[in-house]
Structures are given as structure tokens and as C-alpha cells.
Design a protein around this motif. Structure first.
Motif, PDB file in Angstrom:
ATOM      1  N   GLY A 106       0.827  -1.204   0.000  1.00  0.00           N
ATOM      2  CA  GLY A 106       0.000   0.000   0.000  1.00  0.00           C
ATOM      3  C   GLY A 106       0.857   1.248   0.000  1.00  0.00           C
ATOM      4  O   GLY A 106       2.052   1.209   0.330  1.00  0.00           O
ATOM      5  N   ALA A 107       0.235   2.372  -0.349  1.00  0.00           N
ATOM      6  CA  ALA A 107       0.935   3.654  -0.364  1.00  0.00           C
ATOM      7  C   ALA A 107       1.012   4.249   1.042  1.00  0.00           C
ATOM      8  O   ALA A 107       1.735   5.224   1.276  1.00  0.00           O
ATOM      9  CB  ALA A 107       0.208   4.620  -1.289  1.00  0.00           C
ATOM     10  N   ARG A 108       0.242   3.676   1.937  1.00  0.00           N
ATOM     11  CA  ARG A 108       0.272   4.059   3.359  1.00  0.00           C
ATOM     12  C   ARG A 108       0.085   2.751   4.092  1.00  0.00           C
ATOM     13  O   ARG A 108      -0.786   1.948   3.730  1.00  0.00           O
ATOM     14  CB  ARG A 108      -0.884   5.012   3.624  1.00  0.00           C
TER      15      ARG A 108
ATOM     16  N   ARG B  69      -0.291   1.949   7.731  1.00  0.00           N
ATOM     17  CA  ARG B  69      -0.488   2.044   9.183  1.00  0.00           C
ATOM     18  C   ARG B  69      -0.638   0.642   9.774  1.00  0.00           C
ATOM     19  O   ARG B  69      -1.238  -0.246   9.165  1.00  0.00           O
ATOM     20  CB  ARG B  69      -1.744   2.858   9.480  1.00  0.00           C
ATOM     21  N   VAL B  70      -0.114   0.472  10.989  1.00  0.00           N
ATOM     22  CA  VAL B  70      -0.087  -0.858  11.620  1.00  0.00           C
ATOM     23  C   VAL B  70      -0.959  -0.853  12.873  1.00  0.00           C
ATOM     24  O   VAL B  70      -0.908   0.086  13.678  1.00  0.00           O
ATOM     25  CB  VAL B  70       1.369  -1.236  11.983  1.00  0.00           C
ATOM     26  N   LEU B  71      -1.739  -1.907  13.021  1.00  0.00           N
ATOM     27  CA  LEU B  71      -2.598  -2.048  14.202  1.00  0.00           C
ATOM     28  C   LEU B  71      -1.754  -1.993  15.480  1.00  0.00           C
ATOM     29  O   LEU B  71      -0.769  -2.726  15.598  1.00  0.00           O
ATOM     30  CB  LEU B  71      -3.287  -3.416  14.181  1.00  0.00           C
TER      31      LEU B  71
ATOM     32  N   ILE C  80      -0.610  -5.273  17.020  1.00  0.00           N
ATOM     33  CA  ILE C  80       0.548  -5.988  16.458  1.00  0.00           C
ATOM     34  C   ILE C  80       1.815  -5.586  17.224  1.00  0.00           C
ATOM     35  O   ILE C  80       2.607  -6.440  17.633  1.00  0.00           O
ATOM     36  CB  ILE C  80       0.680  -5.691  14.939  1.00  0.00           C
TER      37      ILE C  80
ATOM     38  N   CYS D  52       6.980   0.821   8.457  1.00  0.00           N
ATOM     39  CA  CYS D  52       5.722   0.791   7.690  1.00  0.00           C
ATOM     40  C   CYS D  52       4.731   1.794   8.253  1.00  0.00           C
ATOM     41  O   CYS D  52       4.051   2.511   7.498  1.00  0.00           O
ATOM     42  CB  CYS D  52       5.090  -0.615   7.760  1.00  0.00           C
TER      43      CYS D  52
ATOM     44  N   MET E 221       0.839   8.484  -0.177  1.00  0.00           N
ATOM     45  CA  MET E 221      -0.475   8.545  -0.853  1.00  0.00           C
ATOM     46  C   MET E 221      -0.541   9.722  -1.838  1.00  0.00           C
ATOM     47  O   MET E 221      -1.110   9.595  -2.910  1.00  0.00           O
ATOM     48  CB  MET E 221      -1.598   8.696   0.177  1.00  0.00           C
TER      49      MET E 221
ATOM     50  N   ARG F 297      -5.982  -9.097   4.883  1.00  0.00           N
ATOM     51  CA  ARG F 297      -6.418  -8.255   6.003  1.00  0.00           C
ATOM     52  C   ARG F 297      -5.311  -7.312   6.463  1.00  0.00           C
ATOM     53  O   ARG F 297      -5.541  -6.437   7.292  1.00  0.00           O
ATOM     54  CB  ARG F 297      -6.862  -9.140   7.167  1.00  0.00           C
ATOM     55  N   LEU F 298      -4.098  -7.514   6.006  1.00  0.00           N
ATOM     56  CA  LEU F 298      -2.996  -6.627   6.401  1.00  0.00           C
ATOM     57  C   LEU F 298      -2.863  -5.446   5.439  1.00  0.00           C
ATOM     58  O   LEU F 298      -2.566  -4.322   5.859  1.00  0.00           O
ATOM     59  CB  LEU F 298      -1.684  -7.419   6.467  1.00  0.00           C
TER      60      LEU F 298
ATOM     61  N   LYS G 195      -8.418  -2.581  -1.174  1.00  0.00           N
ATOM     62  CA  LYS G 195      -8.596  -1.127  -1.342  1.00  0.00           C
ATOM     63  C   LYS G 195      -7.253  -0.428  -1.586  1.00  0.00           C
ATOM     64  O   LYS G 195      -7.170   0.510  -2.382  1.00  0.00           O
ATOM     65  CB  LYS G 195      -9.253  -0.574  -0.078  1.00  0.00           C
ATOM     66  N   TYR G 196      -6.212  -0.874  -0.882  1.00  0.00           N
ATOM     67  CA  TYR G 196      -4.888  -0.257  -1.029  1.00  0.00           C
ATOM     68  C   TYR G 196      -4.362  -0.441  -2.457  1.00  0.00           C
ATOM     69  O   TYR G 196      -3.708   0.443  -3.007  1.00  0.00           O
ATOM     70  CB  TYR G 196      -3.884  -0.879  -0.052  1.00  0.00           C
TER      71      TYR G 196
ATOM     72  N   PHE H  91      -6.216   1.659  -5.034  1.00  0.00           N
ATOM     73  CA  PHE H  91      -5.716   3.037  -4.967  1.00  0.00           C
ATOM     74  C   PHE H  91      -4.579   3.232  -5.983  1.00  0.00           C
ATOM     75  O   PHE H  91      -4.547   4.236  -6.699  1.00  0.00           O
ATOM     76  CB  PHE H  91      -5.231   3.309  -3.538  1.00  0.00           C
TER      77      PHE H  91
HETATM   78  N1  COA Z   1      -4.436   2.935   0.270  1.00  0.00           N
HETATM   79  C1  COA Z   1      -5.691   3.429   0.174  1.00  0.00           C
HETATM   80  N2  COA Z   1      -6.406   3.866   1.248  1.00  0.00           N
HETATM   81  C2  COA Z   1      -5.806   3.788   2.448  1.00  0.00           C
HETATM   82  C3  COA Z   1      -4.519   3.286   2.619  1.00  0.00           C
HETATM   83  C4  COA Z   1      -3.822   2.846   1.458  1.00  0.00           C
HETATM   84  N3  COA Z   1      -2.576   2.374   1.538  1.00  0.00           N
HETATM   85  N4  COA Z   1      -4.180   3.335   3.914  1.00  0.00           N
HETATM   86  C5  COA Z   1      -5.250   3.851   4.557  1.00  0.00           C
HETATM   87  N5  COA Z   1      -6.217   4.120   3.676  1.00  0.00           N
HETATM   88  C6  COA Z   1      -7.535   4.688   3.967  1.00  0.00           C
HETATM   89  C7  COA Z   1      -8.295   3.830   4.951  1.00  0.00           C
HETATM   90  O1  COA Z   1      -9.019   2.797   4.300  1.00  0.00           O
HETATM   91  C8  COA Z   1      -9.167   4.832   5.609  1.00  0.00           C
HETATM   92  O2  COA Z   1     -10.249   5.129   4.747  1.00  0.00           O
HETATM   93  P1  COA Z   1     -11.712   5.422   5.321  1.00  0.00           P
HETATM   94  O3  COA Z   1     -11.557   6.640   6.186  1.00  0.00           O
HETATM   95  O4  COA Z   1     -12.545   5.621   4.101  1.00  0.00           O
HETATM   96  O5  COA Z   1     -12.101   4.203   6.106  1.00  0.00           O
HETATM   97  C9  COA Z   1      -8.275   6.054   5.688  1.00  0.00           C
HETATM   98  O6  COA Z   1      -7.324   5.912   4.624  1.00  0.00           O
HETATM   99  C10 COA Z   1      -7.506   6.182   6.988  1.00  0.00           C
HETATM  100  O7  COA Z   1      -6.907   4.922   7.281  1.00  0.00           O
HETATM  101  P2  COA Z   1      -5.619   4.706   8.230  1.00  0.00           P
HETATM  102  O8  COA Z   1      -4.620   5.700   7.865  1.00  0.00           O
HETATM  103  O9  COA Z   1      -5.178   3.297   8.089  1.00  0.00           O
HETATM  104  O10 COA Z   1      -6.052   5.036   9.696  1.00  0.00           O
HETATM  105  P3  COA Z   1      -7.170   4.374  10.609  1.00  0.00           P
HETATM  106  O11 COA Z   1      -7.013   5.020  11.934  1.00  0.00           O
HETATM  107  O12 COA Z   1      -8.483   4.413   9.926  1.00  0.00           O
HETATM  108  O13 COA Z   1      -6.759   2.803  10.743  1.00  0.00           O
HETATM  109  C11 COA Z   1      -5.444   0.840  11.258  1.00  0.00           C
HETATM  110  C12 COA Z   1      -5.529   2.369  11.340  1.00  0.00           C
HETATM  111  C13 COA Z   1      -4.085   0.411  11.779  1.00  0.00           C
HETATM  112  C14 COA Z   1      -6.568   0.203  12.059  1.00  0.00           C
HETATM  113  C15 COA Z   1      -5.613   0.449   9.775  1.00  0.00           C
HETATM  114  O14 COA Z   1      -4.599   1.087   9.032  1.00  0.00           O
HETATM  115  C16 COA Z   1      -5.540  -1.032   9.478  1.00  0.00           C
HETATM  116  O15 COA Z   1      -6.476  -1.783   9.713  1.00  0.00           O
HETATM  117  N6  COA Z   1      -4.411  -1.483   8.900  1.00  0.00           N
HETATM  118  C17 COA Z   1      -4.286  -2.856   8.398  1.00  0.00           C
HETATM  119  C18 COA Z   1      -3.725  -3.801   9.412  1.00  0.00           C
HETATM  120  C19 COA Z   1      -2.254  -3.671   9.617  1.00  0.00           C
HETATM  121  O16 COA Z   1      -1.798  -3.471  10.713  1.00  0.00           O
HETATM  122  N7  COA Z   1      -1.488  -3.832   8.548  1.00  0.00           N
HETATM  123  C20 COA Z   1      -0.051  -3.801   8.608  1.00  0.00           C
HETATM  124  C21 COA Z   1       0.487  -3.192   7.365  1.00  0.00           C
HETATM  125  S1  COA Z   1       2.263  -3.377   7.297  1.00  0.00           S
END
Ligand code: COA
Length: 254
Positions: free
Chosen positions: A119-121, A123-125, A128, A180, A186, A205-206, A210-211, A214
Motif C-alpha cells: 500500500g501507499a500508506r 499504518r499498523v494495528l 501488532i 511501515c 499517498m 487483512r494486512l 482497497k490499497y 488506490f
Molecule cells: N491505500 C488506500 N487507502 C488507504 C490506505 C492505502 N494504503 N491506507 C489507509 N487508507 C484509507 C483507509 O481505508 C481509511 O479510509 P476510510 O476513512 O474511508 O475508512 C483512511 O485511509 C484512513 O486509514 P488509516 O490511515 O489506516 O487510519 P485508521 O485510523 O483508519 O486505521 C489501522 C488504522 C491500523 C486500524 C488500519 O490502518 C488497518 O487496519 N491497517 C491494516 C492492518 C495492519 O496493521 N497492517 C499492517 C500493514 S504493514
């Protein structure tokens, strides 16, 4: 497996195939070159395929980095030291972030970009981080077993991916997830002009589909492939489909 000294650090890599086209593959958080084992087996006829262990991972030396851009530099130095000019760069998850950073910094060095489950962003739970820090094996189980694979994926694949993460030092894996967590390009995705293949799993789910959509909506020369009954470890779960898509993509490049 060959080892290349890069800035005094031994960088381990696996290479297969030959020819003029080089495909370089970058693994994700807490991973290693082994996450591309099925591509190294399946793409040797299509390209000189190289998968590296990032610093601090697998059999490479050094420490993990704390920023995606520092991994981007490590990959650039690796390619330079091997004398690999223009390459197709592919990345999974955090490796996809590294490939994206590379595409923004060195577009002239890329013939193509392959983004797998990323993904371009990113964010990590918080859960985790909590688990990786309090009980590393439980954190690995959450990431790999609970969130990493589609429901129908055989247990053996989960076991293999978890073993790789367990073999990575906890501080390295945690540092990867921290890198990450602050990664966000974005608002720069539209700058990417290189032909791009985007592959993701419907059940990821990670890095949810949608990512990947994008990217497909913003990168002009991109193709999106969403694989059914597939989770985050796309290239391990659906190696034949992923390899077929990569081969078709490579065939379209000049
Ligand atoms: N591409 C497109 N859209 C993205 C995106 C991406 N890479 N990253 C975030 N967004 C979107 C989200 O879907 C959300 O959209 P919405 O407001 O329409 O629902 C918005 O941008 C904000 O999301 P985010 O920045 O992730 O913040 P958040 O507080 O809503 O959620 C988490 C934070 C951690 C709960 C969430 O990012 C998540 O579930 N991440 C996946 C699980 C994880 O930990 N993955 C590890 C990746 S290394």
C-alpha cells in the motif's frame, strides 16, 4: 547462496535464470528472500531473477533499518554493487513500500514495478506492536496465522512463513513495522510513470484490496490483479498465478 559485500555489510541473495532482463524482488517485514522461493523457481526462464535478504534479515549481516527510505538506499547500493543497471523491481508488503520509494527516487533505473500485497500508506494495528513487544511468538502468530493468509490456505504455508519471522530478531521485525507505520506516499503515487503490475489477495487483512485499487486508479500504466481465496502472502499462496501475471507483464515491457 551468493553473498555481496555492500558498504561493508554482507548481503545474501538468491539468483536464478539469466538473460538481459533483471527482476529484483524485495521481501516484507520480518521476512527474507525465501518469501520469493516460488518465483525464483518459476521465473528463471523469463528473467534473471534476484531476491535479496535486506540488512538484518535472513543470512544478511547488519541491522534492520527504521525507515523505508533507508531500505530503499540499501537496495540501490545492492544493485549498484552487482552492476545491475535498469531492473524490474518487485516488492511484497514492506518490500512494496521500498519499491515505491525506489520508483519515486530513481525512476530512470526501473523498467517496471511490481507491487504485491502492499500500500501507499501502511499504518499498523497497535495490537501488532503490543504483541510483538510482549511476546514475540504470539505477535508472529497474529501477523502470520491470524491475519496473513486466506482461510483455505494449508497450515504448512503458514508454518513456513511464521518460521521465517520467528527467525528474524524481534527488534528487526518491530523496526520494520515501525518503518511501515510512518510510511505514507499517498499524495505522490500519481508521480509514478513506470509500467506497474499490482497484485493482491481478495482476503488480505494486512493490506486490503482497497490499497491496491488506490494504485490502479492513480498509476497511469498499471494493471491490477485481485486473486480470489488469497490473503496477504500472495506470492506464496498463489505462486502459479503470480508467476503467470509477472511473465505476461515482463513480456509487455520494451
Ligand atoms: N491505500 C488506500 N487507502 C488507504 C490506505 C492505502 N494504503 N491506507 C489507509 N487508507 C484509507 C483507509 O481505508 C481509511 O479510509 P476510510 O476513512 O474511508 O475508512 C483512511 O485511509 C484512513 O486509514 P488509516 O490511515 O489506516 O487510519 P485508521 O485510523 O483508519 O486505521 C489501522 C488504522 C491500523 C486500524 C488500519 O490502518 C488497518 O487496519 N491497517 C491494516 C492492518 C495492519 O496493521 N497492517 C499492517 C500493514 S504493514
Amino acid at each position: 547462496m551468493p553473498v555481496q559485500s555492500v558498504d561493508g555489510i554482507p548481503i545474501n541473495y538468491v539468483a536464478a535464470g539469466g538473460g538481459t532482463r533483471t527482476l529484483c524482488l524485495v521481501h516484507g517485514s520480518g521476512g527474507s528472500a525465501l518469501s520469493w522461493i516460488r518465483q525464483l523457481e518459476g521465473l528463471a526462464e523469463a528473467a534473471h531473477t534476484v531476491a535479496l535478504d535486506l540488512p538484518g534479515h535472513g543470512d544478511s549481516g547488519g541491522d534492520g533499518r527504521r525507515k523505508i527510505d533507508d531500505y530503499r538506499l540499501a537496495v540501490w547500493n545492492f544493485l549498484e554493487s552487482l552492476g545491475l543497471g535498469r531492473v524490474v523491481l518487485g516488492g511484497h508488503s514492506m518490500g512494496g513500500a521500498v519499491a515505491l520509494a525506489f520508483a519515486l527516487s530513481h525512476p530512470d533505473r526501473l523498467a517496471g514495478l511490481i507491487l504485491v500485497g502492499t500500500g501507499a500508506r501502511l499504518r499498523v494495528l497497535p495490537r501488532i506492536f503490543e504483541l510483538l513487544e510482549s511476546s514475540y511468538p504470539e505477535g508472529c502468530a497474529l501477523v502470520v496465522d491470524d491475519m496473513g493468509f486466506a482461510r483455505a490456505t494449508p497450515q504448512g504455508l503458514r508454518d513456513g512463513a511464521r518460521a521465517v519471522m520467528l527467525g528474524t530478531r524481534p527488534q528487526v521485525t518491530i523496526g520494520d513495522f515501525r518503518a511501515c507505520d510512518v510510511f505514507d506516499i499517498m499524495d505522490r503515487v500519481e508521480e509514478i510513470r513506470v509500467p506497474t503490475l499490482v497484485i493482491c489477495g481478495r482476503e488480505d487483512r494486512l493490506t486490503p484490496p482497497k490499497y491496491s485499487r488506490f494504485f490502479a486508479n492513480r498509476i497511469p500504466r498499471s494493471r491490477l490483479v485481485v486473486l480470489e481465496e488469497t490473503g496477504h502472502y500472495v506470492q506464496l499462496e498463489q505462486p502459479d498465478r503470480v508467476n503467470a501475471e509477472i511473465k505476461s507483464f515482463l513480456a509487455t515491457l520494451p
